[in-house]
Every structure is written in structure tokens, then in C-alpha cells.
Design an enzyme around this catalytic site. Sequence first.
Site, PDB file in Angstrom:
ATOM      1  N   ILE A   1       4.379  -0.598   8.158  1.00  0.00           N
ATOM      2  CA  ILE A   1       5.498  -1.525   7.921  1.00  0.00           C
ATOM      3  C   ILE A   1       6.785  -0.784   7.557  1.00  0.00           C
ATOM      4  CG2 ILE A   1       6.355  -3.320   6.345  1.00  0.00           C
ATOM      5  CD1 ILE A   1       3.326  -4.176   6.135  1.00  0.00           C
TER       6      ILE A   1
ATOM      7  N   THR B   1       0.842  -1.212   0.000  1.00  0.00           N
ATOM      8  CA  THR B   1       0.000   0.000   0.000  1.00  0.00           C
ATOM      9  C   THR B   1       0.875   1.259   0.000  1.00  0.00           C
ATOM     10  OG1 THR B   1      -0.135  -0.056   2.427  1.00  0.00           O
ATOM     11  CG2 THR B   1      -1.955  -1.087   1.172  1.00  0.00           C
TER      12      THR B   1
ATOM     13  N   HIS C   1       0.108 -16.851  -4.411  1.00  0.00           N
ATOM     14  CA  HIS C   1      -1.108 -16.552  -5.184  1.00  0.00           C
ATOM     15  C   HIS C   1      -0.775 -16.162  -6.607  1.00  0.00           C
ATOM     16  CE1 HIS C   1      -3.376 -15.773  -1.164  1.00  0.00           C
ATOM     17  NE2 HIS C   1      -3.196 -17.056  -1.421  1.00  0.00           N
TER      18      HIS C   1
HETATM   19  N1  APR Z   1       1.480  -1.052   7.188  1.00  0.00           N
HETATM   20  C1  APR Z   1       0.982  -2.043   7.967  1.00  0.00           C
HETATM   21  N2  APR Z   1      -0.165  -2.712   7.689  1.00  0.00           N
HETATM   22  C2  APR Z   1      -0.846  -2.339   6.580  1.00  0.00           C
HETATM   23  C3  APR Z   1      -0.404  -1.306   5.728  1.00  0.00           C
HETATM   24  C4  APR Z   1       0.816  -0.658   6.079  1.00  0.00           C
HETATM   25  N3  APR Z   1       1.334   0.327   5.340  1.00  0.00           N
HETATM   26  N4  APR Z   1      -1.313  -1.185   4.714  1.00  0.00           N
HETATM   27  C5  APR Z   1      -2.280  -2.102   4.943  1.00  0.00           C
HETATM   28  N5  APR Z   1      -1.999  -2.793   6.054  1.00  0.00           N
HETATM   29  C6  APR Z   1      -2.734  -3.939   6.599  1.00  0.00           C
HETATM   30  C7  APR Z   1      -4.233  -3.768   6.655  1.00  0.00           C
HETATM   31  O1  APR Z   1      -4.618  -3.270   7.919  1.00  0.00           O
HETATM   32  C8  APR Z   1      -4.748  -5.195   6.415  1.00  0.00           C
HETATM   33  O2  APR Z   1      -5.070  -5.846   7.649  1.00  0.00           O
HETATM   34  O3  APR Z   1      -2.502  -5.012   5.698  1.00  0.00           O
HETATM   35  C9  APR Z   1      -3.592  -5.924   5.756  1.00  0.00           C
HETATM   36  C10 APR Z   1      -3.894  -6.375   4.342  1.00  0.00           C
HETATM   37  O4  APR Z   1      -4.897  -7.359   4.426  1.00  0.00           O
HETATM   38  P1  APR Z   1      -5.714  -7.775   3.113  1.00  0.00           P
HETATM   39  O5  APR Z   1      -6.137  -6.555   2.404  1.00  0.00           O
HETATM   40  O6  APR Z   1      -6.724  -8.785   3.536  1.00  0.00           O
HETATM   41  O7  APR Z   1      -4.606  -8.454   2.178  1.00  0.00           O
HETATM   42  P2  APR Z   1      -4.033  -9.923   2.274  1.00  0.00           P
HETATM   43  O8  APR Z   1      -3.989 -10.395   3.696  1.00  0.00           O
HETATM   44  O9  APR Z   1      -2.776  -9.934   1.508  1.00  0.00           O
HETATM   45  O10 APR Z   1      -5.142 -10.785   1.480  1.00  0.00           O
HETATM   46  C11 APR Z   1      -4.854 -12.151   1.263  1.00  0.00           C
HETATM   47  O11 APR Z   1      -6.810 -12.292  -0.155  1.00  0.00           O
HETATM   48  O12 APR Z   1      -8.144 -11.395  -1.781  1.00  0.00           O
HETATM   49  C12 APR Z   1      -7.154 -12.320  -1.541  1.00  0.00           C
HETATM   50  O13 APR Z   1      -5.615 -13.126  -3.115  1.00  0.00           O
HETATM   51  C13 APR Z   1      -5.914 -12.010  -2.322  1.00  0.00           C
HETATM   52  O14 APR Z   1      -3.605 -12.407  -1.690  1.00  0.00           O
HETATM   53  C14 APR Z   1      -4.831 -11.821  -1.264  1.00  0.00           C
HETATM   54  C15 APR Z   1      -5.409 -12.561  -0.070  1.00  0.00           C
END
Ligand code: APR
Length: 249
Positions: free
Chosen positions: A238, A28, A121
Site C-alpha cells: 500500500i 503492517t 470496530h
Molecule cells: N500492503 C498491502 N496489503 C497488505 C499489507 C501491505 N503492506 N500488509 C498486509 N496486507 C494485506 C494482507 O495480505 C491481508 O489480506 O492486508 C490484509 C489484512 O487482512 P486481515 O489481516 O484479515 O485484516 P482485516 O481485513 O482488517 O480484518 C478485519 O477481522 O479480526 C477481525 O476485527 C478484526 O478488524 C479486523 C477484521
Amino acid sequence: MDEYTEKLRNLIQLSDRMTIFTGAGISTESGIPDFRSPNGIWSKLQPIQFQDFIDSAEMRAEAWRRKIIIDKDMQKALPNRGHRAVAHLVDSGKCQTVITQNIDGLHQDSGIPDQNVVELHGNGTYASCLQCSLRHELEPIFEAFNRDNTLPVCRHCGGIVKTATVSFGQAMPEEAMRLSERSTLSCDLFIVLGSSLVVFPAAAFPQIAKQNGAKLVIVNREATDQDRIADLVVHQEIGQVLGDATGVD
Ligand code: APR
């Protein structure tokens, strides 16, 4: 440096064999939206199930429409401080494997060798045939689709072509699962970076590492269900936390 970052730095210094597990949250800060944050991708769209993609030309068209839009963010994204800190840990020999749920290729772009990155993935920077696995580049697919909604078919066998990512309902890549399990069971420190830990089987790896005796660290903006089993939980950004803990700008 706050106490959490200090604790993370100490755990990193004590580790000889670290596995890092990343989710959309590490990208992000490179401008790629995640999925489950308040404005994440799934707050606007429903995931397309793999069988629906196979069965329906309209669902395949919708999938390519979405891919072309999301690709705009991905194309211009660059590795951020969090990626650079992970790359530093791999380069130092402390981290042998980065298991990523991400499809953006940013860990490789940060300089981590392909053999140290396990893409659970898949990868969204190219497409492949679902029948014969032949690789197809995205550029000509996008051009044809933008021109007249042409759906790509395999130039070799005529099969359905899809981005090389794993959709809901699609089988997990066997080699990636095997490598993930091996690095999960051989590490003494397992660090989760930016994942809500709600999608299995990927989200099982932190639990398996912990049950196998590794220290578990979760760095995530929001709480996760696995915070309760972690040795250290850091609910901060992060880039800042891992950058400070590793001395990487
Ligand atoms: N620093 C720390 N944490 C962060 C930051 C940041 N800069 N930006 C976002 N987050 C956290 C959010 O709070 C969230 O809990 O990262 C997490 C991302 O979670 P998801 O959006 O659910 O992503 P992810 O866990 O990778 O999803 C897993 O779901 O849709 C499928 O295939 C897709 O690989 C993906 C899988």
C-alpha cells in the site's frame, strides 16, 4: 510508475467524492501485525468471543493479557506512507470519509480530523464500561493487572470494563454503521486498502458501493473474494502504490 499505479492515479484524479476503506494491512508497514497474513495474529491466537468475555473472568484476564502484549506494538507505531497518502486525499477534499476496521488510531495520528474517520470496530487506545459507557484510560488498568491480575471494573457503576473495540459476537456501533453506509452510497470511488474482506458486515461496504455505481479499487497484497467485482485490483504494498499514485513520500 507501473500501469496499475497509473490507473489508480487516474481514477483518483477523476473522483470528486471518494470513500477509503482500510483494514489491518495499512498498518503492517507501521509494525502492527495484521490478522490473516501467514504470521498474523489469528495464526497464533483464537479470537475471544464477546459472550465468553462477559461470562468468564478467566477469559477477561486472557483478553487483558493479550491487549498488554499487542499494545506494545501499537504504542510505538507511527503512521506510515500509506496513512500519509490517505491523509493527503482527505486534506485535498477528494476523500470525505475513511472507514476503518483498525483500532490503532493511526489515521487520526496522521492528521485526519476525527469527523472524517469512522471506526467500525471501535478504538483500542482506551477502554469503556459495557454498562454505562464511561471512558477508562488503559495505563492504570495495565498497572493494576500487571501488579496482581486485577480485572478492571467501572469506577462509576461497577460494570465490566473492556477496551473500546468490537469483539466477535458484539453488536456493531450503530452510528459508525450509519455513517459508513451514508459515505458508501454517496461516493463515486471506493478504495479498499489492506483488508482480506472476510469479516461482515464491514466487508459488505465495497460490494454496496459497486452495486450503487461507484468505481471499486482494491489494493491488497493477497487476492480477496471481491477482486472479481473490482474495477482495479493492485496486489502490491500500500505505502508504495498509494504514495506513488498521490505523489506523497
Ligand atoms: N500492503 C498491502 N496489503 C497488505 C499489507 C501491505 N503492506 N500488509 C498486509 N496486507 C494485506 C494482507 O495480505 C491481508 O489480506 O492486508 C490484509 C489484512 O487482512 P486481515 O489481516 O484479515 O485484516 P482485516 O481485513 O482488517 O480484518 C478485519 O477481522 O479480526 C477481525 O476485527 C478484526 O478488524 C479486523 C477484521
